[in-house]
Design an enzyme around this catalytic site. Structure first.
Site, PDB file in Angstrom:
ATOM      1  N   GLY A  60      -6.124 -18.682  -1.107  1.00 46.60           N
ATOM      2  CA  GLY A  60      -7.065 -17.385  -1.100  1.00 46.60           C
ATOM      3  C   GLY A  60      -8.167 -17.485  -0.383  1.00 46.60           C
ATOM      4  O   GLY A  60      -8.580 -18.802  -0.094  1.00 46.60           O
ATOM      5  N   GLN A 107     -16.766 -16.129   2.560  1.00 45.60           N
ATOM      6  CA  GLN A 107     -16.449 -17.530   3.378  1.00 45.60           C
ATOM      7  C   GLN A 107     -16.258 -17.392   4.582  1.00 45.60           C
ATOM      8  O   GLN A 107     -16.273 -18.379   5.527  1.00 45.60           O
ATOM      9  CB  GLN A 107     -14.922 -17.777   2.687  1.00 45.60           C
ATOM     10  CG  GLN A 107     -15.128 -18.319   1.193  1.00 45.60           C
ATOM     11  CD  GLN A 107     -13.873 -19.114   0.569  1.00 45.60           C
ATOM     12  OE1 GLN A 107     -12.977 -18.073   0.025  1.00 45.60           O
ATOM     13  NE2 GLN A 107     -13.759 -20.218   0.506  1.00 45.60           N
ATOM     14  N   CYS A 142     -11.928 -25.540  -2.868  1.00 48.45           N
ATOM     15  CA  CYS A 142     -12.133 -24.381  -2.161  1.00 48.45           C
ATOM     16  C   CYS A 142     -12.553 -24.708  -0.548  1.00 48.45           C
ATOM     17  O   CYS A 142     -13.037 -25.786  -0.548  1.00 48.45           O
ATOM     18  CB  CYS A 142     -13.521 -23.939  -3.003  1.00 48.45           C
ATOM     19  SG  CYS A 142     -14.294 -22.321  -2.064  1.00 48.45           S
ATOM     20  N   LEU A 143     -12.233 -23.801   0.121  1.00 47.11           N
ATOM     21  CA  LEU A 143     -11.962 -24.039   1.565  1.00 47.11           C
ATOM     22  C   LEU A 143     -13.654 -24.251   2.002  1.00 47.11           C
ATOM     23  O   LEU A 143     -14.147 -24.719   2.808  1.00 47.11           O
ATOM     24  CB  LEU A 143     -11.730 -22.831   2.262  1.00 47.11           C
ATOM     25  CG  LEU A 143     -10.065 -22.663   2.257  1.00 47.11           C
ATOM     26  CD1 LEU A 143      -9.721 -21.411   3.126  1.00 47.11           C
ATOM     27  CD2 LEU A 143      -9.469 -23.745   2.775  1.00 47.11           C
ATOM     28  N   HIS A 173     -11.060 -16.939  -9.156  1.00 43.14           N
ATOM     29  CA  HIS A 173     -11.903 -17.877  -8.223  1.00 43.14           C
ATOM     30  C   HIS A 173     -12.291 -17.115  -7.087  1.00 43.14           C
ATOM     31  O   HIS A 173     -13.208 -17.074  -6.485  1.00 43.14           O
ATOM     32  CB  HIS A 173     -10.949 -18.958  -7.676  1.00 43.14           C
ATOM     33  CG  HIS A 173     -11.452 -19.755  -6.386  1.00 43.14           C
ATOM     34  ND1 HIS A 173     -11.686 -21.237  -6.995  1.00 43.14           N
ATOM     35  CD2 HIS A 173     -12.109 -19.618  -5.519  1.00 43.14           C
ATOM     36  CE1 HIS A 173     -12.305 -21.697  -5.768  1.00 43.14           C
ATOM     37  NE2 HIS A 173     -12.491 -20.905  -4.763  1.00 43.14           N
ATOM     38  N   GLU A 174     -11.157 -16.291  -6.347  1.00 47.64           N
ATOM     39  CA  GLU A 174     -11.712 -15.321  -5.162  1.00 47.64           C
ATOM     40  C   GLU A 174     -12.623 -14.507  -5.485  1.00 47.64           C
ATOM     41  O   GLU A 174     -13.531 -14.001  -4.741  1.00 47.64           O
ATOM     42  CB  GLU A 174     -10.011 -14.989  -4.721  1.00 47.64           C
ATOM     43  CG  GLU A 174      -9.399 -16.064  -4.113  1.00 47.64           C
ATOM     44  CD  GLU A 174      -9.949 -17.172  -3.212  1.00 47.64           C
ATOM     45  OE1 GLU A 174     -11.072 -16.969  -2.603  1.00 47.64           O
ATOM     46  OE2 GLU A 174      -9.427 -18.207  -3.422  1.00 47.64           O
ATOM     47  N   HIS A 185     -16.239 -15.398  -5.791  1.00 48.49           N
ATOM     48  CA  HIS A 185     -16.962 -15.605  -4.568  1.00 48.49           C
ATOM     49  C   HIS A 185     -17.695 -14.249  -4.169  1.00 48.49           C
ATOM     50  O   HIS A 185     -18.722 -14.434  -3.869  1.00 48.49           O
ATOM     51  CB  HIS A 185     -15.708 -15.762  -3.355  1.00 48.49           C
ATOM     52  CG  HIS A 185     -15.329 -17.090  -3.227  1.00 48.49           C
ATOM     53  ND1 HIS A 185     -16.382 -18.240  -2.697  1.00 48.49           N
ATOM     54  CD2 HIS A 185     -14.346 -17.897  -3.146  1.00 48.49           C
ATOM     55  CE1 HIS A 185     -15.954 -19.212  -2.533  1.00 48.49           C
ATOM     56  NE2 HIS A 185     -14.773 -18.993  -3.015  1.00 48.49           N
TER      57      HIS A 185
HETATM   58 NI    NI Z   1     -12.984 -20.558  -2.650  1.00 48.56          NI
END
Ligand code: NI
Length: 170
Positions: A45, A50, A97-98, A139-140, A143
């Protein structure tokens, strides 16, 4: 278009994002950039902040919905997503997480959730899931409210990580 992934501790990751009022060419381009970036860097995701865009758009792999571990990843765009808790009993997943390099940590979240949003055509969409899939939805969506999974880890672990990231930046 592939966009660079914003990295912690960039303040952009701590901002609350604006809802999408109209699904126009800008939103469609943003969705495509999110898909291209996720497809290139890999993951389950990604959220608009991000890639530096403060709007309420996320992309999530919905293949776990099929309950088939062999199913290929299936990325869907969710606009203005809202998470509702269906089962509040805590469930722990190992998250990463990215935007948070070199760290994975166990995070406790509600076990089962629903996510309601709009798709790119403006139609309402609804998904439900638990375990890793439910954690991903939470989680997404977090953000978009400027929250990262490291906001849930212990103070000690967080300070060690912050220290390490500050050292790396000097
Ligand atoms: Ni993340």
């Amino acid at each position: 278009m592939l966009r660079p992934v914003v990295q912690y501790p960039d303040p952009l990751l701590a901002k609350v994002c604006e809802p999408v009022a109209e699904i126009d060419d800008g939103v469609r381009a943003l969705a495509q950039d999110l898909l291209d970036t996720l497809n290139t860097v890999g993951g389950v995701g990604i959220a608009a902040p991000q890639i530096g865009v403060l709007r309420r758009v996320v992309v999530i792999d919905v293949s776990p919905e099929l309950n088939d571990p062999e199913a290929p990843q299936d990325f869907r765009v969710f606009i203005n997503p809202v998470v509702t808790v269906l089962d509040a009993r805590p469930h722990e997943e190992n998250e990463g997480c990215l935007s948070v390099p070199e760290l994975r940590a166990k995070v406790k979240r509600p076990r089962r959730v629903a996510l309601d949003a709009l798709d790119l055509e403006g139609r309402p969409v609804h998904i439900e899931g638990e375990g890793y899939y439910g954690a991903c939805m939470q989680h997404e969506t977090d953000h978009l409210d400027g929250k990262l999974f490291i906001d849930y880890i212990s103070y000690l672990k967080r300070s060690l990580y912050d220290k390490k990231m500050r050292r790396g930046r000097r």
